[in-house]
Design an enzyme around this catalytic site. Structure first.
Site, PDB file in Angstrom:
ATOM      1  N   TRP A   1      38.016  48.026  43.743  1.00 54.84           N
ATOM      2  CA  TRP A   1      36.975  46.972  43.488  1.00 54.84           C
ATOM      3  C   TRP A   1      35.763  47.878  43.328  1.00 54.84           C
ATOM      4  CZ3 TRP A   1      38.675  42.823  42.186  1.00 54.84           C
ATOM      5  CH2 TRP A   1      39.893  42.146  42.833  1.00 54.84           C
TER       6      TRP A   1
ATOM      7  N   ASP B   1      29.601  44.852  48.096  1.00 53.84           N
ATOM      8  CA  ASP B   1      30.492  44.106  48.012  1.00 53.84           C
ATOM      9  C   ASP B   1      31.440  43.842  49.426  1.00 53.84           C
ATOM     10  OD1 ASP B   1      32.898  42.585  47.620  1.00 53.84           O
ATOM     11  OD2 ASP B   1      33.627  43.671  46.091  1.00 53.84           O
TER      12      ASP B   1
ATOM     13  N   LYS C   1      38.440  34.917  51.730  1.00 51.84           N
ATOM     14  CA  LYS C   1      39.257  35.942  52.687  1.00 51.84           C
ATOM     15  C   LYS C   1      38.849  35.462  54.319  1.00 51.84           C
ATOM     16  CE  LYS C   1      39.260  39.048  49.066  1.00 51.84           C
ATOM     17  NZ  LYS C   1      40.567  39.433  48.601  1.00 51.84           N
TER      18      LYS C   1
END
Lengths: 359, 359
Positions: free
Chosen positions: A102, A171, A195
């Site tokens: 990511w 993030d 999530k």
């Protein structure tokens, strides 16, 4: 109906209580005679949902009025571009850290927009980890420092954030609302909802309002934070149903107590890591111990064949989603807020049993 | 439970049958032991939903393999930027038509990207309408011509598309899947889902694959059609639940029969317009007759006070969402596919009664 144990990395488990509420009112929300999916985003019924979700997030995450809470679309992948498009002006440099899949995508997108300094890169190390504060090579006068608070795929996370002069941008997709953090140390945080917050199709962005002011005037209207700040995320039609589920999830967190939930997350992860570490090396954690994630517990078995067998037998036994990400293999148990303690206990028992039969 | 009649402009009515199915399987989708909201977007259960939605759209809209069917996020408002970012290269010109609020927003965003010629502008005319083919001032060699097939706010629509050399690009948000059109005449169409396709938070884009090829390499990855074409809209986590509802809606359309539904839409609108035109001028349609929309039926009453009274009494009587858009006032009945014939019949009766009591 038999519900399985859900260890998916995202979309992931949603609290059963939330699903039951959504189910009960799916045809008639709050006496309106329609589903929340059918309600106008400009009407009172939806407006109350929207504003409660934001107010609950402010309370749970300790977000002051210096920050805007935005409910957007497009996932973290869109934020990889929106962050530099809004914050990184010509001639300025942003520091980025690479800790895996990511972080690396965030860097790729930022480089299309402006000057990027990779302040630390451990994205390809195995065992996996995130950078240590001591190894960051920071730029004097950097506009911001970007971190991935928790790498979903590798199962590593930041424990300690660096003390820097510029705002930190994070993030937080896979660990938002799972552990304490001090919002005032960040200029902007973002997270895909799928999530810990709710269903996919919704992205939370919390941005310090003054930082959003400087964005170039000619950005696409939808890519500009200021558009959404000024319109309370109602410039265009928001993802209403996902926001409704987010609202129910935040209510659920408040009911349990945020701090109780945070404590439970520590305990859940500790149980799994104890099972791994107590296996005499048969199960091997993939992250460096000090960087282990409490959300994504990643480990290996003695062989890939055994990993495949483990995942297959686990699925049969009602443990879903344990196969590691396709890019790295291995086993990953994503144990977000909504994964109950009993799921962990039963998984530990399964792991012990599997080792006894195959070790 | 008492369901009201839903005339919302979007988010809007969803077929009751679709909501009932979603409700029944909200905790356990198809025997998976989890909600479709909790299923991995890389797993078989979700993949089947995703691909069925796309296949059904191909069948219902007559989309050949020359086109990609994309399920994206961000609404038509994001497409206002993505279209020129992908299709309009430096030095090229695109023709745009302005027919009201949405056409005007599309033009504003396109102008940030490249050369825009406004080929016709009737955006501020009252009574409302869209341009006539005969009045278009087209650019020789234009890259594409942009139209808004149906203006949700003004209640006007295109009946006949011009015969042009360049591809036509259409914002079909408020009339997609409501009436026949020939896909092969378009280079790209897009639509927010929250009118005829499902819940908000999902945007359908159908794009001729060759047109997407020429996009600049350095676009943000998420803003590039090619990204999503190559990954079947699974580059990142899609809005899974909204796509699931879309899939159920397309099943519902197939069950009724697309052409039956199209015919029903004509009949529903005709009944409302007959009530308006038969009121001796007491109700006045706001669109020029030949451009009247079958999806958004807009009309005025003799005074704004009567309009307010009409909307309030209608709401009390179980007709929701009839107040016109805040920018134009008046009354608007959005009668998308999922609004049943009985809702129209009862609204006509209400209109006649209201006129009798107040006329």
């Amino acid at each position: 109906m038999s519900r399985i144990y859900n260890f998916n990395a995202g979309p992931a488990a949603i609290p059963l209580e939330v699903l039951e509420t959504a189910q009960a009112e799916l045809l008639d929300f709050n006496g309106t005679g329609m589903s929340i999916m059918e309600a106008s985003h400009r009407g009172k019924a939806y407006e109350a949902v929207h504003n409660e979700a934001i107010a609950n997030l402010r309370e749970l995450l300790g977000i002051s009025e210096d920050y805007a809470v935005l409910l957007l679309q497009g996932g973290a992948s869109t934020q990889f571009s929106m962050v530099p498009m809004n914050l990184l002006l010509p001639g300025e440099t942003a520091d980025y850290t690479n800790s895996g899949s990511w972080g690396s995508k965030a860097i790729k997108e930022a480089k299309k927009v402006g000057n990027v300094n990779v302040a630390a890169d451990c994205g390809k190390e195995i065992p996996t980890r995130v950078p240590r504060v001591s190894e960051l090579k920071l730029t004097a006068g950097a506009k911001y420092l970007h971190v991935t608070s928790n790498e979903t795929i590798s199962g590593a996370r930041w424990n300690e954030y660096p003390d820097v002069d510029c705002p930190i941008v994070a993030d937080m997709s896979s660990d938002i609302l799972s552990r304490p953090f001090d919002m005032s140390r960040f200029g902007l945080i973002y997270a895909g909802a799928q999530k810990n917050l709710g269903p996919s199709g919704l992205t939370l962005v919390v941005v310090r309002k003054d930082l959003a002011e400087g964005a170039p005037e000619n950005l696409p209207t939808m890519m500009r934070y200021k558009t959404h700040i000024e319109e309370n995320s109602l410039y265009n039609t928001p993802p209403c149903f996902s926001i409704y589920i987010l609202m129910l999830v935040t209510r659920w967190v408040k009911k349990i107590g945020r701090d109780n939930l945070y404590k439970q997350n520590v305990d859940k992860a500790a149980k799994l890591y104890a099972a791994i570490d107590g296996s005499g090396g048969w199960y091997k954690g993939t992250a460096v111990k000090e960087f282990r994630s409490d959300m994504n517990v990643t480990f290996r078995l003695p062989s890939e064949d055994l990993e495949a067998k483990f995942a297959a037998e686990a699925t049969k036994a009602g443990f879903n989603g344990l196969k590691g990400h396709r890019s790295v293999g291995g086993i990953r148990a994503s144990i977000y807020n909504a994964v109950p303690v009993k799921a962990i206990d039963d998984l530990v028992a399964f792991m012990n049993q599997f080792k006894a039969s195959n070790g």
